[in-house]
Design an enzyme around this catalytic site. Structure first.
Site, PDB file in Angstrom:
ATOM      1  N   ASN A  88      51.427  50.342  14.965  1.00  0.00           N
ATOM      2  CA  ASN A  88      51.005  51.708  15.132  1.00  0.00           C
ATOM      3  C   ASN A  88      49.882  52.080  15.560  1.00  0.00           C
ATOM      4  O   ASN A  88      49.907  53.228  16.445  1.00  0.00           O
ATOM      5  CB  ASN A  88      51.254  52.521  13.432  1.00  0.00           C
ATOM      6  N   TYR A 153      47.826  55.851  29.763  1.00  0.00           N
ATOM      7  CA  TYR A 153      48.609  56.127  28.367  1.00  0.00           C
ATOM      8  C   TYR A 153      50.063  55.815  28.430  1.00  0.00           C
ATOM      9  O   TYR A 153      50.629  55.050  27.650  1.00  0.00           O
ATOM     10  CB  TYR A 153      48.055  57.301  27.714  1.00  0.00           C
ATOM     11  N   SER A 156      51.033  52.540  29.174  1.00  0.00           N
ATOM     12  CA  SER A 156      50.867  51.761  28.147  1.00  0.00           C
ATOM     13  C   SER A 156      52.141  51.580  26.962  1.00  0.00           C
ATOM     14  O   SER A 156      52.552  50.764  26.275  1.00  0.00           O
ATOM     15  CB  SER A 156      49.450  51.545  27.426  1.00  0.00           C
ATOM     16  N   ILE A 186      52.757  65.223  17.505  1.00  0.00           N
ATOM     17  CA  ILE A 186      52.315  65.400  16.132  1.00  0.00           C
ATOM     18  C   ILE A 186      51.062  65.761  16.074  1.00  0.00           C
ATOM     19  O   ILE A 186      50.067  65.172  16.633  1.00  0.00           O
ATOM     20  CB  ILE A 186      52.626  63.811  15.585  1.00  0.00           C
TER      21      ILE A 186
END
Ligand code: NAP
Length: 245
Positions: A88, A153, A156, A186
């Site tokens: 995570n 990002y 990745s 989120i």
């Protein structure tokens, strides 16, 4: 989740913390990793004050492969078998193409991509004892659909999808499942710095008219960690309130 042990990277806050709390509530034992031992110890206290869960915490910088190896050495020495690994931990730093530095590429890949492979390699060795396991990788809708300013990002997180699908095929014969969760927007520290105009634009693209909560993602991780999903592998499950359909 009784009798299952989950290892969660990036457990000190956000989605990782919500996952730890939810899975402890459901009876899981936990191995929690992040760089911040104070936050991990606070979370451990919170969990054990509420639930009869076994919780181990390890300060660990996942960009340092030897630190992840050290965690598994200690788990193996204590004969602790991991049933579920949640990859995570992650970072997101925006940069349009002409402002991308080599350091940003290096930091992002060293945090978001390489440890997913390093931790999975160590976890699978450990899971072979039971010949059963679940690996859950946290990608992003940006890794699937792209986004301006997120070349580094997004790529990745696209790599995380690639890792998930190849590993799912490779490990299915060993009864080890590998799935990914792709959150939308989120509300965590990762998105806290995003400016108001951009937040509003994002909110307008969400049919449910609310940003996601870390708990929304945690519930899907719980499903993938549990035997309710025992025939599910190689999937990428979006959690985005209809942002991407
Ligand atoms: P967050 O609140 O910023 O939490 C990130 C976690 O990663 C923290 O626990 C942090 O722990 C850990 N971490 C970062 N670098 C680390 C390192 N080098 N070594 C060990 N731990 C490290 O972010 P979040 O929103 O919960 O994000 C969790 C995952 O969801 C990430 O992979 C992110 O890309 C993904 N995601 C989030 C969103 C969103 O909207 N929030 C959307 C899509 C995908 P320490 O700082 O204590 O080390």
């Amino acid at each position: 989740m009784k009798g299952k042990t989950m290892l969660i990277t990036g457990a000190s806050k956000g989605i990782g913390k919500a996952t730890a709390l939810l899975c402890a509530e459901q009876g899981a034992s936990l191995v929690l990793l992040s760089r911040n031992s104070d936050l991990l110890n606070d979370l451990k206290q919170e969990i054990i004050s509420k639930y009869p869960a076994k919780v181990l915490v390890f300060p660990c910088d996942i960009t340092k492969p030897e630190q992840i190896e050290n965690v598994f050495k200690q788990l193996n020495a204590e004969k602790i078998t991991i049933d579920c690994l949640v990859n995570n931990a992650g970072i997101m730093q925006d940069a349009t193409l002409l402002t991308i530095s080599d350091e940003l590429i290096k930091n992002t890949y060293e945090t978001n991509v390489f440890p997913v492979i390093h931790a999975s390699r160590l976890a699978v060795k450990n899971m072979l004892r039971k010949r059963k396991g679940s690996i859950i990788n946290i990608t992003s809708i940006i890794g699937i659909n792209g986004h301006p300013g997120n070349t580094v990002y997004g790529s990745s997180k696209a790599a995380v999808v690639g890792i998930t699908k190849s590993l799912a095929k490779e490990l299915a014969p060993l009864n080890i499942r590998v799935n990914a969760v792709a959150p939308g927007f989120i509300e965590t520290e990762l998105t806290a710095g995003i400016d108001e105009k951009f937040r509003e634009k994002n909110l307008n693209s969400i049919g449910m008219k609310r940003f996601g909560k870390p708990e929304d993602v945690a519930k899907v991780i719980l499903f993938l960690a549990s035997d309710l999903s025992e025939y599910v592998t190689g999937q990428v499950i979006g959690v985005d309130g209809s942002m991407v359909i």
